[in-house]
Design an enzyme around this catalytic site. Structure first.
Site, PDB file in Angstrom:
ATOM      1  N   TYR A 206       0.820  -1.219   0.000  1.00 23.87           N
ATOM      2  CA  TYR A 206       0.000   0.000   0.000  1.00 23.87           C
ATOM      3  C   TYR A 206       0.856   1.272   0.000  1.00 23.87           C
ATOM      4  CZ  TYR A 206      -3.204   3.656   1.453  1.00 23.87           C
ATOM      5  OH  TYR A 206      -3.905   4.824   1.522  1.00 23.87           O
ATOM      6  N   LYS A 210       1.287   4.315  -2.942  1.00 22.27           N
ATOM      7  CA  LYS A 210       1.102   5.733  -2.640  1.00 22.27           C
ATOM      8  C   LYS A 210       2.327   6.566  -3.042  1.00 22.27           C
ATOM      9  CE  LYS A 210      -2.380   5.263  -2.378  1.00 22.27           C
ATOM     10  NZ  LYS A 210      -3.615   5.961  -2.839  1.00 22.27           N
TER      11      LYS A 210
END
Length: 346
Positions: A206, A210
């Site tokens: 994750y 980002k």
């Protein structure tokens, strides 16, 4: 800049200002991931500003319809529309862009909020790891396909549209292996079964996606001619109560529960930062071009993103991204050639 744990805690405890307001009469706003969490709360804020068109872009028909009904009940705004988009399916993204071209006309604010947080490899029908496709590839694909609409809006209505990509402060803590940032096919490597089949490689999936959101915003901005009236920026919503972490289990779930009780914002508070990125600096919008914001301020991105290695990875991943997405939809290549500069604008 490296975000320390103490700085993160202080930011979470800091009193948050109210959401910005603006007159959005006549304007079109699109919010990805708008049926829940910070996406829905941001939609509520925008609804109170009376846009001509507010599009809630969601994956689920039933959840999207429920969100539209709830939005009307809580704000009184009756012009919200549900448009279906599944970022785990490139064809769905293309269909959304096609429909927008046919029906929507102008585009003043696009908030790309949809994301998933997963520690396991799940291949999509397009044969990519689902986290990388949803959080980065499809997010970038939609932005590029809608870029002409935003530029036309600027030209026809003498305005400055905003493209807001929701990133995360977690990108500060990504450690990138040298083999990755020197790899010209970094996206193909990261999104493939061989790399993702190693559970260790998926632990930081994750925050890594980002980081790629940051790369995309900075790379796109440096290629936009200065005369283009368009603001592209990334925003960190902070640590909020979220369905993103629904896959957590065992001790990780317990730790996250304790963290939420001690530090987490509500989704509504987190959504104020998205609104800030979309509406702040109305008198000098160029201040936000290519920037990353957190806690209602323009902030430095991570040390790695600013390093020579990070800059090279950003440029290589941009070239690879355009190549990948150009095969998904040839319009991407045409849009890049027509609207973006091949020489980097500093």
């Amino acid at each position: 800049m490296r975000l320390s744990v103490w700085s993160f805690i202080v930011d979470q405890w800091r009193r948050q200002p109210p959401a910005l307001k603006a007159d959005l009469a006549g304007k079109t706003v699109v919010i990805l991931g708008a049926n829940t969490g910070i996406g829905f709360e941001a939609s509520k804020h925008f609804a109170t500003m009376n846009p001509q068109k507010l599009i809630l872009a969601c994956r689920s028909q039933s959840k999207g319809q429920a969100a539209v009904a709830k939005l009307k009940a809580e704000t009184g705004y009756s012009k919200a529309e549900l448009w279906i988009i599944d970022l785990a399916d490139f064809s769905s993204v293309r269909q959304f862009a096609d429909r927008f071209e046919r029906e929507a006309g102008r585009l003043d604010i696009l908030v790309e909020n949809a994301a998933i947080g997963s520690f396991t490899y799940t291949p999509t029908k397009d044969n990519w790891d689902i986290s990388l496709q949803v959080n980065h590839l499809s997010t970038s694909l939609l932005a590029l396909l809608l870029l002409p609409a935003m530029i036309r809006t600027a030209q026809r209505h003498s305005t400055t549209p905003r493209l807001v990509v929701v990133s995360s402060g977690a990108h500060h803590w990504v450690e990138v292996d040298k083999k990755l940032y020197e790899n010209p096919d970094v996206l193909k490597t990261l999104g493939g079964a061989e790399y993702c089949s190693n559970p260790k490689n998926m632990q930081g999936r994750y925050p890594l996606t980002k980081l790629f959101n940051i790369f995309f915003v900075r790379a796109l901005n440096t290629r936009l001619p200065p005369s283009t009236s368009l603001v592209v920026n990334a925003v960190d919503p902070g640590y909020c109560y979220s369905e993103l972490r629904r896959e957590f289990s065992g001790m990780m779930a317990v730790f996250d529960w304790l963290m939420e009780k001690a530090l987490a914002f509500s989704a509504e508070v987190g959504s104020r930062r998205l609104v800030w990125a979309a509406l702040s600096h109305q008198d000098q919008p160029e201040k936000l071009r290519g920037e990353y914001s957190s806690n209602f301020n323009i902030m430095e991105v991570s040390d790695f993103a600013l390093s020579p290695e990070g800059v090279r990875m950003q440029d290589r991943s941009w070239v690879e991204l355009v190549e990948i997405l150009g095969k998904v939809d040839p319009r991407v290549t045409a849009i890049v050639d027509e609207y973006l500069s091949h020489s980097i604008v500093v």
